[in-house]
Every structure is written in structure tokens, then in C-alpha cells.
Write a protein that holds these residues in place. Structure first.
Motif, PDB file in Angstrom:
ATOM      1  N   THR A  13       0.042  -7.256   0.598  1.00  0.00           N
ATOM      2  CA  THR A  13       0.184  -6.207   1.608  1.00  0.00           C
ATOM      3  C   THR A  13       0.276  -6.807   3.001  1.00  0.00           C
ATOM      4  N   ALA A  14      -0.541  -7.819   3.274  1.00  0.00           N
ATOM      5  CA  ALA A  14      -0.567  -8.439   4.594  1.00  0.00           C
ATOM      6  C   ALA A  14       0.758  -9.113   4.924  1.00  0.00           C
ATOM      7  N   ARG A  15       1.318  -9.829   3.963  1.00  0.00           N
ATOM      8  CA  ARG A  15       2.582 -10.518   4.224  1.00  0.00           C
ATOM      9  C   ARG A  15       3.688  -9.516   4.572  1.00  0.00           C
ATOM     10  N   THR A  16       3.765  -8.424   3.839  1.00  0.00           N
ATOM     11  CA  THR A  16       4.788  -7.423   4.129  1.00  0.00           C
ATOM     12  C   THR A  16       4.526  -6.736   5.460  1.00  0.00           C
ATOM     13  N   ALA A  17       3.259  -6.444   5.744  1.00  0.00           N
ATOM     14  CA  ALA A  17       2.921  -5.820   7.031  1.00  0.00           C
ATOM     15  C   ALA A  17       3.345  -6.716   8.184  1.00  0.00           C
ATOM     16  N   ARG A  62      -1.131  -1.552  14.464  1.00  0.00           N
ATOM     17  CA  ARG A  62      -2.131  -2.560  14.084  1.00  0.00           C
ATOM     18  C   ARG A  62      -2.916  -2.055  12.877  1.00  0.00           C
ATOM     19  N   ILE A  63      -3.142  -2.955  11.913  1.00  0.00           N
ATOM     20  CA  ILE A  63      -3.861  -2.607  10.689  1.00  0.00           C
ATOM     21  C   ILE A  63      -5.092  -3.479  10.563  1.00  0.00           C
ATOM     22  N   VAL A  64      -6.238  -2.844  10.319  1.00  0.00           N
ATOM     23  CA  VAL A  64      -7.424  -3.565   9.868  1.00  0.00           C
ATOM     24  C   VAL A  64      -7.402  -3.501   8.347  1.00  0.00           C
ATOM     25  N   LEU A  65      -7.366  -4.667   7.712  1.00  0.00           N
ATOM     26  CA  LEU A  65      -7.110  -4.743   6.275  1.00  0.00           C
ATOM     27  C   LEU A  65      -8.304  -5.352   5.549  1.00  0.00           C
ATOM     28  N   GLU A 107       5.689  -8.999   8.163  1.00  0.00           N
ATOM     29  CA  GLU A 107       7.155  -9.010   8.218  1.00  0.00           C
ATOM     30  C   GLU A 107       7.710  -7.709   8.799  1.00  0.00           C
ATOM     31  N   HIS A 108       6.919  -6.633   8.721  1.00  0.00           N
ATOM     32  CA  HIS A 108       7.290  -5.355   9.332  1.00  0.00           C
ATOM     33  C   HIS A 108       6.788  -5.242  10.772  1.00  0.00           C
ATOM     34  N   SER A 109       6.253  -6.342  11.306  1.00  0.00           N
ATOM     35  CA  SER A 109       5.807  -6.430  12.709  1.00  0.00           C
ATOM     36  C   SER A 109       4.539  -5.653  13.017  1.00  0.00           C
ATOM     37  N   TYR A 110       3.693  -5.408  12.010  1.00  0.00           N
ATOM     38  CA  TYR A 110       2.364  -4.876  12.285  1.00  0.00           C
ATOM     39  C   TYR A 110       1.452  -6.026  12.691  1.00  0.00           C
ATOM     40  N   SER A 111       0.562  -5.767  13.650  1.00  0.00           N
ATOM     41  CA  SER A 111      -0.515  -6.705  13.947  1.00  0.00           C
ATOM     42  C   SER A 111      -1.601  -6.519  12.892  1.00  0.00           C
ATOM     43  N   LEU A 112      -2.273  -7.596  12.542  1.00  0.00           N
ATOM     44  CA  LEU A 112      -3.232  -7.551  11.448  1.00  0.00           C
ATOM     45  C   LEU A 112      -4.596  -8.082  11.859  1.00  0.00           C
ATOM     46  N   VAL A 113      -5.631  -7.416  11.361  1.00  0.00           N
ATOM     47  CA  VAL A 113      -7.009  -7.874  11.477  1.00  0.00           C
ATOM     48  C   VAL A 113      -7.595  -7.834  10.074  1.00  0.00           C
ATOM     49  N   PHE A 114      -8.220  -8.920   9.659  1.00  0.00           N
ATOM     50  CA  PHE A 114      -8.793  -9.005   8.313  1.00  0.00           C
ATOM     51  C   PHE A 114     -10.320  -8.956   8.395  1.00  0.00           C
ATOM     52  N   ALA A 115     -10.917  -7.970   7.756  1.00  0.00           N
ATOM     53  CA  ALA A 115     -12.371  -7.879   7.693  1.00  0.00           C
ATOM     54  C   ALA A 115     -12.838  -8.707   6.500  1.00  0.00           C
ATOM     55  N   TRP A 165       1.667  -5.290  -6.609  1.00  0.00           N
ATOM     56  CA  TRP A 165       0.563  -5.927  -5.890  1.00  0.00           C
ATOM     57  C   TRP A 165       0.436  -5.386  -4.474  1.00  0.00           C
ATOM     58  N   GLY A 166       1.546  -5.386  -3.746  1.00  0.00           N
ATOM     59  CA  GLY A 166       1.529  -4.985  -2.346  1.00  0.00           C
ATOM     60  C   GLY A 166       1.572  -3.484  -2.168  1.00  0.00           C
ATOM     61  N   ALA A 167       0.951  -2.995  -1.086  1.00  0.00           N
ATOM     62  CA  ALA A 167       0.856  -1.554  -0.855  1.00  0.00           C
ATOM     63  C   ALA A 167       2.087  -0.953  -0.201  1.00  0.00           C
ATOM     64  N   PHE A 168       3.034  -1.784   0.265  1.00  0.00           N
ATOM     65  CA  PHE A 168       4.238  -1.249   0.890  1.00  0.00           C
ATOM     66  C   PHE A 168       5.366  -1.020  -0.112  1.00  0.00           C
ATOM     67  N   THR A 169       5.424  -1.817  -1.169  1.00  0.00           N
ATOM     68  CA  THR A 169       6.551  -1.758  -2.096  1.00  0.00           C
ATOM     69  C   THR A 169       6.548  -0.459  -2.895  1.00  0.00           C
ATOM     70  N   GLY A 170       7.603   0.333  -2.726  1.00  0.00           N
ATOM     71  CA  GLY A 170       7.756   1.554  -3.503  1.00  0.00           C
ATOM     72  C   GLY A 170       6.814   2.677  -3.125  1.00  0.00           C
ATOM     73  N   THR A 171       6.165   2.590  -1.945  1.00  0.00           N
ATOM     74  CA  THR A 171       5.247   3.651  -1.516  1.00  0.00           C
ATOM     75  C   THR A 171       5.669   4.182  -0.149  1.00  0.00           C
ATOM     76  N   GLU A 172       4.939   5.199   0.320  1.00  0.00           N
ATOM     77  CA  GLU A 172       5.204   5.794   1.628  1.00  0.00           C
ATOM     78  C   GLU A 172       4.292   5.229   2.709  1.00  0.00           C
ATOM     79  N   LEU A 173       3.647   4.083   2.457  1.00  0.00           N
ATOM     80  CA  LEU A 173       2.672   3.549   3.415  1.00  0.00           C
ATOM     81  C   LEU A 173       3.286   3.323   4.789  1.00  0.00           C
ATOM     82  N   ASP A 174       4.436   2.680   4.853  1.00  0.00           N
ATOM     83  CA  ASP A 174       5.057   2.401   6.152  1.00  0.00           C
ATOM     84  C   ASP A 174       5.338   3.692   6.909  1.00  0.00           C
TER      85      ASP A 174
END
Length: 202
Positions: free
Chosen positions: A143-147, A128-131, A149-157, A109-118
Motif C-alpha cells: 500500500t505504501a509503495r503505491t501511495a 497525507r496518510i498515516v499508515l 507513487e500516487h504522490s501521497y505523503s506518508l507517515v508510518f506508525a 496485497w495493496g489497498a489501492f489495487t482494484g479498490t476505491e481507496l484513491d
């Protein structure tokens, strides 16, 4: 959704990237709370603005091996697909993709798990991520929850995000997202990018 009166002014800096979740042919074909064409149009506008301001655009898609060997296998009440969908399911629409975008393939489901996104974000100096994307309560929220927890700031469009269930979409945007980021719109994000550039030119 978060009331406009509750929002503080949105500011974006050079450490901002756009991350779009699962805006691919198979997902865009689902019956969503907001028409898929509207979601895609707003995503295209966001991506165009980020590219114009020379900020990263990350297109995340979900796909599995043709043999289905990497499909989730946990024992759940509502399992996912038993076989891998055809390759066309994961194709990103031509009007959204552009040369130079970062494309990440996920299998959860999440874009961080098992990928190179981070890695892709941090090596570009992103904090900061606009998601946005589909679906709100699954790929986007995971993806937002993991971001967060990884200390990214988030903006949701919000107007570039949709779910297949109205209650799930509303729960994410009223109960979860305001606690881990800022709820915004496509127009507000584009305006913040333009204001950033105007400030730099003075």
C-alpha cells in the motif's frame, strides 16, 4: 527502525487521513513480531485521535467471495489460500470500528489495487496518510509503495505495525519506509494532531 535523532518534527494538517491495513480477526490471530493486542491497542488510540480531530479513518480489510473465484491465481512458489476463508476472518474488531469510518475491501496485497481507496481519499482532500497495520512487508508496504507513487505523503506508525517475520519488518522500516515517508510512533502522531488543533485555536 529509524533513529529518533534522524527524525524531523512531525506536522499534520487537515489533508491527513489514517489508513489501517488488515486489522481483522483472521490477521490479528497470526503470530506477529509485536503482540497483536498491542498493535490493536495502538490502532484504537490512533483511530480515536483522528476521529476526535474530525479527520478520516480508513479501515482496510482483505476478503474474497465465498466461492473463491476472486482469489489470486498466479503461479508462485508460495501460493496463498486455495479456498476463501470464512466470513469471520475479515471481521474488524468492535473496539476498532466506528460509525463514519471508511471501510475498503481489498483482494490483493495493496489497498489501492482494484479498490476505491484513491477516490475516497482524494475526494476528501487527503494528501497525507498515516499508515499502520499487519503485515509490514506485505499489505502495509504494498500500500505504501503505491501511495508514494500516487504522490501521497506518508507517515508510518511503527508501534501500530507488525509482521510475522522480524527480518521482513526490520527491512521495511530501515530500508524502504524512510525513503518514501516518515517513521513515527502512535504517541508522536497523536501529539502532532493535538499540536495542529492547538495552533488553530490561537
Amino acid at each position: 527502525m529509524t533513529a529518533a535523532a534522524d527524525r524531523t518534527a512531525l506536522t499534520l494538517d487537515d489533508g491527513t487521513a489514517l489508513v489501517l491495513i488488515d486489522l481483522q480477526q483472521g490477521i490479528l490471530a497470526l503470530p506477529t513480531t509485536r503482540p497483536a493486542g498491542e498493535i490493536l491497542a495502538n490502532a484504537v488510540a490512533l483511530a480515536g485521535a483522528f476521529r476526535a480531530h474530525k479527520l478520516p479513518v480508513v479501515l482496510v480489510k482483505v476478503a474474497w467471495s465465498p466461492d473463491g473465484g476472486d482469489l489470486p491465481t498466479t503461479d508462485v512458489d508460495r501460493p496463498g489460500p486455495a479456498t476463501a476463508p470464512p466470513a469471520a476472518f475479515s471481521e474488524i474488531p468492535a473496539e476498532l470500528a466506528a460509525l463514519g469510518d471508511v471501510v475498503v475491501t481489498k483482494r490483493h496485497w495493496g489497498a489501492f489495487t482494484g479498490t476505491e481507496l484513491d477516490l475516497q481519499l482524494r475526494r476528501r482532500g487527503i494528501h497525507r496518510i498515516v499508515l499502520a497495520g499487519i503485515s509490514t512487508s506485505v499489505g502495509v508496504e504494498s500500500t505504501a509503495r503505491t501511495a508514494w507513487e500516487h504522490s501521497y505523503s506518508l507517515v508510518f506508525a511503527e508501534d501500530a505495525t507488525a509482521d510475522t517475520d522480524p527480518a521482513s519488518h526490520a527491512h521495511s522500516f530501515t530500508k524502504i519506509f524512510p525513503r518514501i515517508g516518515k517513521v513515527s510512533t502512535t504517541a508522536e502522531v497523536v501529539a502532532a494532531l493535538d499540536a495542529r488543533s492547538a495552533g488553530r485555536s490561537r
